[in-house]
Design an enzyme around this catalytic site. Structure first.
Site, PDB file in Angstrom:
ATOM      1  N   HIS A  73       5.955 -11.870   5.727  1.00 27.97           N
ATOM      2  CA  HIS A  73       5.782 -11.468   4.332  1.00 27.97           C
ATOM      3  C   HIS A  73       7.141 -11.227   3.719  1.00 27.97           C
ATOM      4  CE1 HIS A  73       5.368  -8.118   7.150  1.00 27.97           C
ATOM      5  NE2 HIS A  73       6.068  -7.405   6.288  1.00 27.97           N
ATOM      6  N   MET A  74       7.226 -11.517   2.440  1.00 28.75           N
ATOM      7  CA  MET A  74       8.433 -11.243   1.682  1.00 28.75           C
ATOM      8  C   MET A  74       8.157 -10.019   0.822  1.00 28.75           C
ATOM      9  SD  MET A  74      10.333 -13.834  -0.875  1.00 28.75           S
ATOM     10  CE  MET A  74      10.890 -14.852   0.463  1.00 28.75           C
ATOM     11  N   ILE A 113       0.833  -1.214   0.000  1.00 28.67           N
ATOM     12  CA  ILE A 113       0.000   0.000   0.000  1.00 28.67           C
ATOM     13  C   ILE A 113       0.866   1.262   0.000  1.00 28.67           C
ATOM     14  CG2 ILE A 113      -0.230   0.339   2.508  1.00 28.67           C
ATOM     15  CD1 ILE A 113      -3.256   0.680   2.043  1.00 28.67           C
ATOM     16  N   GLU A 144       6.505  -4.444  10.873  1.00 24.33           N
ATOM     17  CA  GLU A 144       5.318  -3.693  11.289  1.00 24.33           C
ATOM     18  C   GLU A 144       4.084  -4.583  11.345  1.00 24.33           C
ATOM     19  OE1 GLU A 144       4.900  -0.533   8.479  1.00 24.33           O
ATOM     20  OE2 GLU A 144       6.770   0.429   9.107  1.00 24.33           O
ATOM     21  N   VAL A 145       3.998  -5.540  10.423  1.00 28.23           N
ATOM     22  CA  VAL A 145       2.825  -6.417  10.363  1.00 28.23           C
ATOM     23  C   VAL A 145       3.268  -7.814  10.776  1.00 28.23           C
ATOM     24  CG1 VAL A 145       1.008  -7.369   8.911  1.00 28.23           C
ATOM     25  CG2 VAL A 145       1.789  -5.019   8.530  1.00 28.23           C
TER      26      VAL A 145
END
Ligand code: 5GP
Length: 116
Positions: free
Chosen positions: A101-102, A32, A96-97
């Site tokens: 995730h890559m 995003i 942050e999340v």
């Protein structure tokens, strides 16, 4: 038990986000807040909070994340010039999340790996 993040809602399309790829193991969509002309996130469908929580049973999924990164890099036209794959872990890693995730980043020369 790890708490779900916004990424689980994106996987289930409860938050509509255009998906670039999805199969039984992984999902990919654009970041995003892109940090490069191409900035895609490739995530496991299963909630794994951090890379510290990865177990042997996740190896197929983690391998799939890389083959999907390779496929998307090709589709985005950045395979030959090159790109960077990043996974951040916990606070020092800048995570942050808390659903691993890559990051697939490319589309320009990215410069040094770390700015300190
Ligand atoms: P981290 O710092 O955890 O490695 O990266 C998290 C990434 O997720 C950031 O680059 C951020 O811009 C992206 N992100 C956070 N929330 C959303 C969202 O709701 N949708 C999308 N597409 N990306 C998000």
């Amino acid at each position: 038990m790890a708490e779900e993040t916004i990424f689980s809602k994106i996987i289930r399309q409860e938050i509509p986000t255009p998906l670039l790829y999805q199969d039984d193991l992984v999902t990919a969509f654009r970041d995003i807040s892109p940090k490069a002309p191409i900035h895609i996130l490739i995530i496991p469908n299963k909630l794994i909070a951090t890379t510290n929580d990865v177990v042997e049973d996740d190896e197929l999924t983690l391998g799939r994340m890389i083959t999907v990164a390779k496929k998307l890099a090709f589709e985005e036209g950045i395979s030959d010039d090159g790109y960077r794959l990043i996974m951040n872990c916990n606070s020092h890693g800048g995570q942050e999340v808390y659903h691993i995730h890559m990051h697939l980043l490319g589309g320009k020369r990215l410069g040094p790996m770390l700015s300190v």
